[in-house]
Design an enzyme around this catalytic site. Structure first.
Site: not given
Ligand code: AMP
Length: 399
Positions: A38, A199, A356, A379
């Site tokens: 940064r 999610k 992230g 964010g």
């Molecule tokens: P996010 O912060 O929502 O972008 O989520 C990233 C996280 O999603 C990472 O730590 C991945 O390990 C997790 N992830 C991605 N695909 C899967 C999956 N099929 N099952 C469980 N976790 C997952």
């Protein structure tokens, strides 16, 4: 996006006091800055202004001190790293307003650089309080914002102050805004978005916005399971938000109306344990065993994703396609990242990624430098993907 002023519009600045909002919210381990990315990103703006003879006064926050001084969130801890990266002396003032700031500024020579203490040591910062804004603004003749990552917050040092002083975008802010404009503002079509990650619940706004803007939306990662399950398919023990089935179907419906293709995995790599090198098998999404979870999209899906990347002129990417932190479930993410990087290097694709885990995933694939732009803004990048107006940007583009 309306035009904003940049450092190119700033002439004759020798001797002028320029308040520069930067992002110095760097990771610190055992009292030491563990990643200077940064600081490196804001160095060009600081050095350019200093070389032109301005008095460069840095405003920044560090951590979440909640409006009170907290010793281990003092920017004095970061100052030595700023000096090191800039290879210039950087003075420090123990408060961002009042006598400590005024005295330190009075002692500056043209071209000097001064770092003011954490703006969040005052409650007025996050509240964007008029009195605090006026105190901050008193210290400068010009305001430059180079902290895109804080632009989604209407705080005193990111928004309020721009109403008091002539306001300009710094070089990093400029690069970020120009890249984002190419990504979703005025993109070359076809535009493909890849959204993965854990999610749906954290990305509803983002998905809802994207389906109205892009030509194809590739959904991967854990969130794909929610979309698959919403169609009545059993996803076994896969991460899945069954309560969001209707939301998922509504997003698919909006996509259909808007003419956006939704690309879901057709096969997956499933395992019984969430750990590196867990025994795994590849199955069609319609045949996920009841006791297994899908941890990555499968080879047929990778081919589909890479086909879409091949067809795209612009790619916007947030979130991994699988659990990329644990091998071999990083395969799809790495394969798509390599393909996007190749297309970009060949001049066939504008690729913009961020948020992230996306940065770590692209670093893991070793291609972060080969994308057109990788945003480290977190964010702010996600809010931009959600189509929201960022107050710190809006204030630079109005008037
Ligand atoms: P996010 O912060 O929502 O972008 O989520 C990233 C996280 O999603 C990472 O730590 C991945 O390990 C997790 N992830 C991605 N695909 C899967 C999956 N099929 N099952 C469980 N976790 C997952």
């Amino acid at each position: 996006m309306p035009a904003f002023k940049t450092l190119d519009d700033l002439t004759d600045i020798a001797g002028k006091r320029i308040l520069v909002r930067v992002d110095l919210n760097v990771p610190v381990t055992d009292g030491k800055v563990s990643d200077t990315t940064r600081i490196e990103r804001v160095a060009p703006t600081i050095l350019e202004l200093s070389e032109k003879g301005a008095k460069v006064i840095l405003l920044a926050h560090f951590g979440r001190p909640k409006g009170e001084p907290v010793a281990d969130q003092s920017l004095s801890l970061i100052a030595p790293s700023v000096e090191e990266v800039l290879d210039q002396r950087v003075a420090f003032a123990s408060d961002c307003i009042g006598a400590p700031a005024a005295d330190a500024i009075a002692a500056m020579n043209d071209g000097d650089i001064l770092l003011l203490e954490n703006t969040r040591f005052h409650k007025g910062e996050e509240k964007n309080e008029a009195g605090f804004v006026a105190e901050l603004a008193k210290n400068g003749d010009i305001y430059v914002n180079d902290a895109f990552s804080a632009a989604h917050r209407a705080h005193a040092s990111t928004e309020g102050i721009a109403h008091h002083l002539p306001a300009y975008a710094g070089r990093t802010m400029q690069a970020e805004l120009e890249a984002l404009e190419k990504g979703l503002g005025q993109p070359t079509r076809p535009v493909v978005a890849i959204v993965g990650g854990a999610k749906v619940s954290t990305k509803i706004d983002l998905l809802s916005n994207l389906v109205t803007k892009v030509d194809a939306l590739v959904i991967g990662g854990g969130m794909a399971n929610t979309f698959i399950a919403a169609q009545g398919i059993n996803v076994g023990k896969s991460l899945c938000e069954h309560d969001l089935a209707e939301t998922a179907l509504a997003i698919m419906e909006t996509a259909k109306t808007a003419g956006c293709a939704i690309v879901l995995p057709v096969d997956g790599v499933v395992a019984r344990e969430f750990k590196a090198n867990a025994a795994n098998e590849t199955v069609d999404v319609t045949a996920i065993p009841a006791d297994a979870m899908m941890l990555d999209v499968g080879p047929k899906s990778i081919e589909l994703v890479n086909d879409w990347i091949g067809k795209a002129a612009t790619l916007v990417w947030n979130g991994p396609l699988g659990a990329f932190e644990i091998t071999p479930f990083d395969k799809a993410t790495v394969s798509a990242a390599l393909h996007a990087a190749e297309q970009t290097k060949a001049g066939k694709l504008v690729s913009v990624a961020g948020g992230g885990d996306t940065v770590s995933a692209l670093n893991h694939a070793g291609v972060a430098d080969d994308f057109s732009y990788v945003s480290t803004a977190g964010g702010a990048f996600l809010e931009w993907m959600e189509g929201k107006e960022l107050p710190g940007v809006a204030v630079l583009t109005k008037g």
